[in-house]
Design a protein around this motif. Structure first.
Motif, mmCIF file in Angstrom:
data_model
loop_
_atom_site.group_PDB
_atom_site.id
_atom_site.type_symbol
_atom_site.label_atom_id
_atom_site.label_comp_id
_atom_site.label_asym_id
_atom_site.label_seq_id
_atom_site.Cartn_x
_atom_site.Cartn_y
_atom_site.Cartn_z
ATOM 1 N N ILE A 92 5.630 -34.693 -51.293
ATOM 2 C CA ILE A 92 5.613 -33.947 -50.029
ATOM 3 C C ILE A 92 7.055 -33.804 -49.549
ATOM 4 O O ILE A 92 7.777 -34.804 -49.412
ATOM 5 N N GLU A 93 7.477 -32.591 -49.299
ATOM 6 C CA GLU A 93 8.857 -32.363 -48.869
ATOM 7 C C GLU A 93 9.068 -32.856 -47.443
ATOM 8 O O GLU A 93 8.225 -32.678 -46.566
ATOM 9 N N ALA B 181 10.579 -42.857 -61.652
ATOM 10 C CA ALA B 181 9.811 -42.144 -60.627
ATOM 11 C C ALA B 181 10.770 -41.244 -59.860
ATOM 12 O O ALA B 181 11.992 -41.426 -59.913
ATOM 13 N N PRO B 182 10.260 -40.257 -59.135
ATOM 14 C CA PRO B 182 11.147 -39.441 -58.295
ATOM 15 C C PRO B 182 11.782 -40.297 -57.193
ATOM 16 O O PRO B 182 11.147 -41.230 -56.672
ATOM 17 N N TYR B 183 13.009 -39.974 -56.858
ATOM 18 C CA TYR B 183 13.619 -40.621 -55.688
ATOM 19 C C TYR B 183 12.831 -40.228 -54.442
ATOM 20 O O TYR B 183 12.360 -39.099 -54.298
ATOM 21 N N THR B 184 12.711 -41.176 -53.524
ATOM 22 C CA THR B 184 12.048 -40.933 -52.248
ATOM 23 C C THR B 184 13.072 -41.029 -51.128
ATOM 24 O O THR B 184 14.223 -41.444 -51.344
ATOM 25 N N PHE B 185 12.635 -40.703 -49.923
ATOM 26 C CA PHE B 185 13.534 -40.815 -48.772
ATOM 27 C C PHE B 185 13.954 -42.258 -48.526
ATOM 28 O O PHE B 185 14.956 -42.518 -47.868
ATOM 29 N N MET B 186 13.198 -43.221 -49.077
ATOM 30 C CA MET B 186 13.524 -44.628 -48.848
ATOM 31 C C MET B 186 14.563 -45.152 -49.837
ATOM 32 O O MET B 186 15.390 -45.986 -49.480
ATOM 33 N N ASP B 187 14.528 -44.691 -51.089
ATOM 34 C CA ASP B 187 15.441 -45.253 -52.087
ATOM 35 C C ASP B 187 16.514 -44.259 -52.545
ATOM 36 O O ASP B 187 17.282 -44.561 -53.462
ATOM 37 N N PHE B 188 16.605 -43.099 -51.912
ATOM 38 C CA PHE B 188 17.637 -42.121 -52.260
ATOM 39 C C PHE B 188 19.010 -42.762 -52.039
ATOM 40 O O PHE B 188 19.210 -43.495 -51.056
ATOM 41 N N ASP C 236 14.195 -33.712 -39.990
ATOM 42 C CA ASP C 236 14.477 -33.905 -41.410
ATOM 43 C C ASP C 236 14.946 -32.626 -42.093
ATOM 44 O O ASP C 236 14.849 -32.505 -43.322
ATOM 45 N N CYS C 237 15.480 -31.681 -41.337
ATOM 46 C CA CYS C 237 15.859 -30.395 -41.931
ATOM 47 C C CYS C 237 16.977 -30.534 -42.962
ATOM 48 O O CYS C 237 17.124 -29.682 -43.840
ATOM 49 N N GLY C 238 17.760 -31.595 -42.889
ATOM 50 C CA GLY C 238 18.822 -31.806 -43.862
ATOM 51 C C GLY C 238 18.316 -31.987 -45.286
ATOM 52 O O GLY C 238 19.055 -31.768 -46.255
ATOM 53 N N TRP C 239 17.046 -32.398 -45.422
ATOM 54 C CA TRP C 239 16.457 -32.621 -46.741
ATOM 55 C C TRP C 239 15.950 -31.324 -47.384
ATOM 56 O O TRP C 239 15.535 -31.334 -48.552
ATOM 57 N N ARG C 240 15.945 -30.224 -46.646
ATOM 58 C CA ARG C 240 15.262 -29.010 -47.104
ATOM 59 C C ARG C 240 15.737 -28.561 -48.492
ATOM 60 O O ARG C 240 14.925 -28.346 -49.400
ATOM 61 N N MET C 241 17.040 -28.414 -48.663
ATOM 62 C CA MET C 241 17.573 -27.922 -49.942
ATOM 63 C C MET C 241 17.438 -28.983 -51.030
ATOM 64 O O MET C 241 17.153 -28.655 -52.193
ATOM 65 N N VAL C 242 17.626 -30.248 -50.678
ATOM 66 C CA VAL C 242 17.555 -31.333 -51.661
ATOM 67 C C VAL C 242 16.169 -31.424 -52.279
ATOM 68 O O VAL C 242 16.016 -31.616 -53.493
ATOM 69 N N ASP C 243 15.134 -31.277 -51.463
ATOM 70 C CA ASP C 243 13.771 -31.456 -51.946
ATOM 71 C C ASP C 243 13.259 -30.276 -52.769
ATOM 72 O O ASP C 243 12.208 -30.381 -53.412
ATOM 73 N N ARG C 244 13.962 -29.175 -52.767
ATOM 74 C CA ARG C 244 13.503 -28.038 -53.571
ATOM 75 C C ARG C 244 13.580 -28.347 -55.067
ATOM 76 O O ARG C 244 12.785 -27.832 -55.859
ATOM 77 N N GLN C 245 14.550 -29.178 -55.451
ATOM 78 C CA GLN C 245 14.658 -29.630 -56.836
ATOM 79 C C GLN C 245 14.905 -31.139 -56.807
ATOM 80 O O GLN C 245 16.040 -31.597 -56.783
ATOM 81 N N PRO C 246 13.822 -31.915 -56.778
ATOM 82 C CA PRO C 246 13.931 -33.366 -56.544
ATOM 83 C C PRO C 246 14.661 -34.106 -57.664
ATOM 84 O O PRO C 246 14.772 -33.613 -58.789
ATOM 85 N N PHE C 247 15.137 -35.296 -57.323
ATOM 86 C CA PHE C 247 15.940 -36.116 -58.226
ATOM 87 C C PHE C 247 15.080 -37.219 -58.845
ATOM 88 O O PHE C 247 14.177 -37.747 -58.212
ATOM 89 N N TRP C 248 15.430 -37.602 -60.079
ATOM 90 C CA TRP C 248 14.691 -38.622 -60.815
ATOM 91 C C TRP C 248 15.434 -39.958 -60.744
ATOM 92 O O TRP C 248 16.638 -40.035 -60.963
ATOM 93 N N ASN C 249 14.685 -41.021 -60.447
ATOM 94 C CA ASN C 249 15.222 -42.374 -60.375
ATOM 95 C C ASN C 249 14.992 -43.041 -61.729
ATOM 96 O O ASN C 249 13.873 -43.460 -62.046
ATOM 97 N N ASP C 250 16.044 -43.140 -62.537
ATOM 98 C CA ASP C 250 15.915 -43.708 -63.881
ATOM 99 C C ASP C 250 15.451 -45.163 -63.843
ATOM 100 O O ASP C 250 14.683 -45.600 -64.705
ATOM 101 N N GLN C 251 15.931 -45.901 -62.870
ATOM 102 C CA GLN C 251 15.601 -47.325 -62.800
ATOM 103 C C GLN C 251 14.109 -47.542 -62.534
ATOM 104 O O GLN C 251 13.482 -48.405 -63.141
ATOM 105 N N LYS C 252 13.533 -46.735 -61.642
ATOM 106 C CA LYS C 252 12.127 -46.890 -61.287
ATOM 107 C C LYS C 252 11.198 -45.993 -62.088
ATOM 108 O O LYS C 252 9.972 -46.109 -61.975
ATOM 109 N N GLN D 186 9.125 -32.394 -70.100
ATOM 110 C CA GLN D 186 10.142 -31.395 -69.747
ATOM 111 C C GLN D 186 11.030 -31.776 -68.577
ATOM 112 O O GLN D 186 11.878 -30.994 -68.165
ATOM 113 N N GLY D 187 10.864 -32.988 -68.051
ATOM 114 C CA GLY D 187 11.712 -33.417 -66.951
ATOM 115 C C GLY D 187 11.098 -33.122 -65.589
ATOM 116 O O GLY D 187 10.152 -32.331 -65.472
ATOM 117 N N LEU D 188 11.662 -33.743 -64.543
ATOM 118 C CA LEU D 188 11.076 -33.648 -63.212
ATOM 119 C C LEU D 188 11.215 -32.261 -62.592
ATOM 120 O O LEU D 188 10.244 -31.702 -62.073
#
Length: 256
Positions: free
Chosen positions: A13-14, A69-76, A51-67, A234-236
């Motif tokens: 969820i964005e 899983a996708p990065y969340t707002f808590m572990d970004f 949370d409007c600052g996250w708008r562009m970031v969430d369009r192409q989410p980031f992958w957390n290699d350690q977990k 194919q990646g996140l």
């Protein structure tokens, strides 16, 4: 990004959409649970756009290699997160200074206990921004501001409750953030309790034990359910972009 992990998929969820739901909830707020009518539109803008600052970031989410899983707002990562926060507050300030002050306070509280150089620099910058904004706002009152900030926190948490929990979750299955209730700021003296308790009545209905809204409210939660198998192939980012958006209708109602 807000993420719920299931056995074979991630529900994503964005952040900006979650904040929009917060604003939908606040737009139905009872007059008896609000103070400072001249600031209502500013508070609504802060709640809706916090949370409007996250708008562009969430369009192409980031992958957390350690977990894995996708990065969340808590572990970004914290350094990047401070840039996102700062950009969002800048955007809000361009339209409404009081709303920007509320958003700045929101993020300062997230970062003020961190020891990283980036967090300290962010807090220092935002404290200076806050002083500048306060000087520019006529009729600013600290107690009323604390009340409005408490409302931002509450609406944020109400939206997070429906985003972080699986629809219809039993109390013991809920996110640990909310199993013991949603905290209410001490500044929110219009409430009779220190916590608001929420529960899932069914998969589409949430009951609130103290109901601050004018009537039952329906919100449409937009999310993507992304297959883990597809991500492994194919990646996140391509998996997220290719996954269709779903809409889940959720009702907020009073219960005793």
């Amino acid at each position: 990004m807000i993420v719920r992990e299931r056995m074979n998929e991630f529900v994503m969820i964005e952040q900006d959409h979650h904040a929009g739901i917060s604003g939908e909830i606040f737009s139905c707020w009872k007059d008896g649970f609000f103070k400072g009518e001249k600031w209502r539109e500013s508070v609504l803008h802060a709640v809706t756009k916090h949370d409007c600052g996250w708008r562009m970031v969430d369009r192409q989410p980031f992958w957390n290699d350690q977990k894995q899983a996708p990065y969340t707002f808590m572990d970004f990562p914290s350094p990047a997160k401070t840039l996102i926060y700062n950009s969002g507050i800048d955007e809000v300030e361009r339209r409404d200074r009081y709303a920007a002050l509320l958003c700045s306070e929101h993020y300062v509280r997230f970062k003020q206990e961190e020891e990283s150089p980036e967090a300290k620099q962010f807090v220092q910058f935002e404290k200076a921004r806050q002083q500048r904004l306060i000087k520019s706002i006529s009729d600013f009152g600290r107690s009323l501001f604390a009340f409005h900030y408490g409302l931002l926190q509450l609406c944020d948490n109400l939206s997070l409750y429906l985003c972080l929990n699986e629809p219809g979750a039993k109390k013991e299955e809920e996110s640990p953030f909310f199993q013991n209730g949603i905290p209410l700021s001490g500044a929110l003296d219009v409430f009779s309790k220190k916590k608001m308790h929420a529960r899932w009545i069914d998969r589409h209905t949430i009951g609130l034990d103290e109901f601050p809204l004018k009537q039952p409210v329906t919100v449409n939660l937009k999310q993507k359910t992304v297959s883990k198998e597809l991500i492994s192939k194919q990646g996140l980012i391509p998996s997220y972009l290719e996954t269709p958006e779903e809409t889940v209708e959720i009702h907020l109602v009073p219960y005793i």
